[in-house]
Motif scaffolding. Sequence first.
Motif, short mmCIF file in Angstrom:
data_model
loop_
_atom_site.label_atom_id
_atom_site.label_comp_id
_atom_site.label_asym_id
_atom_site.label_seq_id
_atom_site.Cartn_x
_atom_site.Cartn_y
_atom_site.Cartn_z
N GLY A 123 30.02 49.49 -2.74
CA GLY A 123 29.04 49.80 -3.77
C GLY A 123 28.32 48.64 -4.41
O GLY A 123 27.38 48.85 -5.18
N ASN A 124 28.71 47.40 -4.12
CA ASN A 124 28.11 46.24 -4.77
C ASN A 124 26.97 45.69 -3.90
O ASN A 124 27.19 44.86 -3.02
CB ASN A 124 29.17 45.16 -5.01
CG ASN A 124 28.66 44.03 -5.88
OD1 ASN A 124 27.61 44.15 -6.51
ND2 ASN A 124 29.40 42.93 -5.91
N PHE A 125 25.76 46.14 -4.15
CA PHE A 125 24.61 45.74 -3.34
C PHE A 125 24.23 44.29 -3.61
O PHE A 125 24.29 43.82 -4.74
CB PHE A 125 23.40 46.64 -3.64
CG PHE A 125 23.42 47.94 -2.90
CD1 PHE A 125 22.69 48.11 -1.74
CD2 PHE A 125 24.18 49.00 -3.37
CE1 PHE A 125 22.71 49.32 -1.06
CE2 PHE A 125 24.21 50.21 -2.69
CZ PHE A 125 23.48 50.37 -1.53
N TYR A 126 23.85 43.60 -2.55
CA TYR A 126 23.32 42.25 -2.65
C TYR A 126 21.79 42.34 -2.75
O TYR A 126 21.15 43.05 -1.97
CB TYR A 126 23.72 41.44 -1.41
CG TYR A 126 23.07 40.08 -1.31
CD1 TYR A 126 23.48 39.03 -2.13
CD2 TYR A 126 22.05 39.84 -0.39
CE1 TYR A 126 22.89 37.77 -2.04
CE2 TYR A 126 21.46 38.58 -0.28
CZ TYR A 126 21.88 37.55 -1.11
OH TYR A 126 21.30 36.32 -1.01
N GLU A 127 21.22 41.68 -3.72
CA GLU A 127 19.77 41.75 -3.95
C GLU A 127 19.05 40.82 -2.97
O GLU A 127 18.62 39.72 -3.34
CB GLU A 127 19.44 41.39 -5.39
CG GLU A 127 20.12 42.27 -6.43
CD GLU A 127 19.63 43.71 -6.38
OE1 GLU A 127 18.49 43.93 -5.93
OE2 GLU A 127 20.39 44.61 -6.77
N GLY A 128 18.92 41.24 -1.74
CA GLY A 128 18.30 40.40 -0.72
C GLY A 128 16.82 40.65 -0.54
O GLY A 128 16.14 39.94 0.22
N THR A 129 16.28 41.69 -1.20
CA THR A 129 14.85 42.00 -1.11
C THR A 129 14.33 42.36 -2.50
O THR A 129 15.10 42.55 -3.44
CB THR A 129 14.58 43.19 -0.16
OG1 THR A 129 14.91 44.41 -0.84
CG2 THR A 129 15.42 43.09 1.11
N ASP A 130 13.02 42.49 -2.59
CA ASP A 130 12.40 42.93 -3.84
C ASP A 130 12.33 44.45 -3.94
O ASP A 130 11.84 44.98 -4.94
CB ASP A 130 10.98 42.36 -3.97
CG ASP A 130 11.00 40.85 -4.18
OD1 ASP A 130 12.08 40.31 -4.51
OD2 ASP A 130 9.94 40.21 -4.00
N PHE A 131 12.80 45.14 -2.92
CA PHE A 131 12.72 46.59 -2.89
C PHE A 131 13.97 47.22 -3.51
O PHE A 131 15.02 46.57 -3.60
CB PHE A 131 12.55 47.08 -1.46
CG PHE A 131 11.24 46.69 -0.82
CD1 PHE A 131 10.08 47.36 -1.13
CD2 PHE A 131 11.18 45.63 0.08
CE1 PHE A 131 8.87 47.00 -0.55
CE2 PHE A 131 9.99 45.26 0.67
CZ PHE A 131 8.83 45.94 0.35
#
Length: 579
Positions: free
Chosen positions: A251-259
């Motif tokens: 559940g811990n998403f990595y913010e690798g994009t602006d989307f």
Amino acid sequence: MADPQTYSTASRKKSVAQEPVTSVLRGDELPIYTRELTADEEILAALGYKPEFKREFSLWTSFCVSFAVLGLLPSFASTLYYGMGYAGTPGMIWGWLIAMFFIQCVAMSMAELCSSMPTSGGLYYAAAVLAPPSGWGPLAAWITGWSNWLAQVTGAPSVDYAMSAMILAASSITHPEFVPENYQVFLLTTLIMLIHGCISSMPTKWIARFNSVGSTFNIIALFIVIIMIPASTNRKSQGLPKFTPAKEVWGNFYEGTDFPNGLALLMTFVSVIWTMSGYDAPFHLSEECSNANIASPRAIVLTSGIGGLFGWFLQIVVAYTVIDIEEVLDSDLGQPWASYLLQVMPQKTALAILSLTIIAAFSMGQGCMVAASRVTYAYARDDCFPGSWWIKRVNKHTQTPVNAVWFNVVIGILMTLLIFGGSLAAGALFSIAAVAAFVAFTLPIFIRVFFVGSRFRAGPWHLGKASLPIGVCACAFVALMVPILCLPSVTGSDLDAAGMNWTCLVYGGPMLGVLIWWAVDARKWFKGPKVNIEHQMLGREDNVVEGKEDGNDSGDSSSGSITKRDAQHLENDKGGALA
């Protein structure tokens, strides 16, 4: 090459309607031979082709080639940046799981087509036969064929490029002062492609054995890595628990994009799609496989199913052990897989796993080269390329399409010049393969589902009542994914040339050129699959149209002549082949 005297117009034993295939031939016509045919030869004849290869592939060896092309371990290593970089560990686990369901739908629909049309032309042949009336068949075949060829011809260069990066990363690990230059990556990639070209020029039996060994090694290496990573991780010595808590992993998403996270999750599918794009290889090898209309579709489904399952296991292992995603992605090694291994285990163990990955990548690149050469041969047989007369020659010593192999080698080496444009430009080799493969895979499935429907003539391997809903799921997934695969990772003022996703240009440019070529010239002479036996491809009213041999020892042959009034009967005749 078959003896020209084998083909005879003296008598008629079977019609196309008696064979379990969907053919470009008329339902009431089939070439008759003066010798007894095997079941595979009868089916190939009903599809409109002479047997030109030895059938030395089986279900197992066809599976081995496709599993080698799939190359789960090296594919995962090559595309870790996309799977992990866009959405982190949730993208790896959820992304793979969701994408695999729909990819399996694509694979099963493709397998159904393969059973009905087991020829090396594969999807291109299927698109031509199944397309709607009024001249759509040649255009459908033209688009499918060129898209599939772009996917195939970028396969070996992208794998060999990733393999070269891993070899040089291993050198950097043992010699930290060494920093690879672009020209070194290019030269090493070129050397590997030349080696693959030599192996792919061997007789079919040798190639089958080589790929059997390579695929066996791929499977063993995959099991070893899946076991070694959790067993050898040194996370505890770094003051961490042996595995990351499940709540963070899932559940811990990595913010690798602006989307948003949901869209970022879909963007991770590029790694799954590229990794799983090799299951069409048995389709292209079907003319070299015994019991092809059953063994080849089974090999397609086995490759996709087994590959998807074990690929997910590998995703889980990495997701539960990775420590710092940003460090993996931005390491000076320039190869995320090597960076990850060094992050979670001792150096010697990391190098051992990296070595297994490199050897598996060599086998994968070889499988890609073999599959691509068969596709190129099939399209050259129908005169799709400039210089097709040379490309389609079958070597009289090896009885394999050697010229097609080396044509692909030259094209592949030219494509790897993208290396000098930086990592994003080189990454286009992966993205173009994913988009081009999906377009080619799905166009004939789309035609079969929405235009042919219940008139489709299934082979002995089929999906029954599940065929249409599975086909709809496959088409819907591809329609969603193609534009998503073209999205850049950044938006707004942050978007510049360095951060642009060049898939639209690298894939769209050549395909636009192909469509312009069609509109200006190709539509006048390209009529779809060009059968090379006494045939009824365009229909006739009077005499049997007789195929002619050119007597060339290389195996090159021309199709039969067609009368001027044949063209007007094309669509009526093709409709009869479906029912």
